[in-house]
Scaffold this motif. Sequence first.
Motif, short mmCIF file in Angstrom:
data_model
loop_
_atom_site.label_atom_id
_atom_site.label_comp_id
_atom_site.label_asym_id
_atom_site.label_seq_id
_atom_site.Cartn_x
_atom_site.Cartn_y
_atom_site.Cartn_z
N GLN A 1 0.83 -1.20 0.00
CA GLN A 1 0.00 0.00 0.00
C GLN A 1 0.87 1.26 0.00
O GLN A 1 0.58 2.23 -0.70
N GLN A 2 1.95 1.23 0.79
CA GLN A 2 2.86 2.39 0.82
C GLN A 2 3.52 2.59 -0.55
O GLN A 2 3.71 3.73 -0.99
N ALA B 1 4.01 5.78 -5.71
CA ALA B 1 4.30 5.67 -7.14
C ALA B 1 4.27 7.02 -7.88
O ALA B 1 5.17 7.30 -8.68
N PRO B 2 3.27 7.88 -7.64
CA PRO B 2 3.28 9.17 -8.36
C PRO B 2 4.49 10.03 -8.02
O PRO B 2 5.00 10.76 -8.88
N VAL C 1 6.93 -3.76 -9.09
CA VAL C 1 6.65 -5.00 -8.38
C VAL C 1 6.17 -6.01 -9.43
O VAL C 1 5.03 -5.98 -9.85
N ARG C 2 7.09 -6.89 -9.85
CA ARG C 2 6.80 -7.78 -10.97
C ARG C 2 6.45 -9.20 -10.51
O ARG C 2 6.09 -10.05 -11.33
N LEU D 1 2.94 -5.45 -11.57
CA LEU D 1 1.69 -5.65 -10.87
C LEU D 1 1.27 -4.33 -10.23
O LEU D 1 2.10 -3.47 -9.94
N ASP D 2 -0.01 -4.18 -9.99
CA ASP D 2 -0.52 -3.02 -9.26
C ASP D 2 -0.32 -3.31 -7.77
O ASP D 2 -0.96 -4.21 -7.23
N PRO D 3 0.57 -2.58 -7.06
CA PRO D 3 0.79 -2.87 -5.65
C PRO D 3 -0.48 -2.82 -4.81
O PRO D 3 -0.61 -3.56 -3.83
N ALA D 4 -1.41 -1.97 -5.19
CA ALA D 4 -2.63 -1.81 -4.39
C ALA D 4 -3.50 -3.06 -4.40
O ALA D 4 -4.27 -3.30 -3.46
N SER D 5 -3.40 -3.88 -5.46
CA SER D 5 -4.27 -5.06 -5.57
C SER D 5 -3.49 -6.37 -5.67
O SER D 5 -4.09 -7.44 -5.79
N ALA D 6 -2.14 -6.31 -5.61
CA ALA D 6 -1.33 -7.50 -5.87
C ALA D 6 -1.61 -8.63 -4.89
O ALA D 6 -1.68 -9.81 -5.30
#
Length: 376
Positions: free
Chosen positions: A37-38, A43-44, A60-61, A76-81
């Motif tokens: 989440q952090q 990311a921006p 984050v692959r 990957l999207d860290p928020a949903s990984a």
Amino acid sequence: GDAQRGLRAAHAAFWLSPQTLSVGLIGPGNVGRTLLQQLAEAAPRFAAGALHGQNLDLRVRAIANSRQMLLDPRTLDPASAADDLRDVGEPLDLQRFVAHVRAEHLPHAMIVDCSGSDAVAAHYAEWLAAGIHVVTPNKHAGSGPLPRFQAIRRASRGGGQFRYEATVGAGLPVIRTLRDLIDTGDVLHEVEGLFSGTLAWLFNRFDGSAPFSELVLEARKLGYTEPDPRDDLSGMDVARKLVILAREAGRELSLEDVAIENLVPEPLRALDLDAFLARIDELDAPLQARLEAARADGGKLRYLARLDRDGRADVSLVVPPAGHASLYGRLTDNLIQFRTLRYPDNPLVVQGPGAGPEVTAAGVFGDILAIAQTLN
């Protein structure tokens, strides 16, 4: 074989392209999820070059737990990984996981191990020797078998970087402070303090107004303890942290050398978790007696770790002398005192929150950024 990776590293070093870091995360539990989440929130800022002007492309692959893994060719999207791993993950193949993270077309690779697994820590030296950076809050590498720790150290000198600040003190700069002292020629004499935010909270609260077992259950509900509170009450976690600091100072200390006071009565140690929780009130009588004895002498109880100048190490429940810094900490504070050649009488103290996934994840995140800043 490394030509493509080398070319990309050269381009990034001359600011012709972003510094691309291929990341694989192992162990998306409380700390791992919080870290993801952090990373998502940051990311921006990375894309805008807010990291000391550096344009960091942190991808984050790959993500894995003890059973499954999820790989993505780009990111990957860290928020949903973590949720995606649960929903569409494939069976874990650790060798393929590592090979995917160390992609031929990306210049830098990192594995972040939030698993707490000794089996995963056993691979660190191999990964570091292959040039993969390793960041972890996992204490097994730093406090496990001494030959393995020494192999990790050797591999990190000629390969990837090994960072483990969050193994002691969560997000506090404990290892960094000790390393700076040693690197600048200071000599460690003694270490002492509160190494567990959980045990600090328990004994800051334990005043006889509520049974000790009730406080343990409250701490568990708040997320301060491990799922099995005996992992905290045994003192083993504190002992591991003390071994890590001792080794950082150059002492060849092992867990077997530490005298550990286990706060769990012998009959409760081998029970399964549900049975232990059903009998947890058996903690109350012996600890209430310890509290009353401390009060009779005008003192308070604290669970302290100590390493003296002769190399003796112990973690135990004690009554500190009046004026001891541990008597004035806030609820979950870790407090580590270093007595050194430069600080012989008035010790150098590192103090702050030492429990909770947010501060631990922040410590891991800090290590990730510290490596990223060295890549140029």
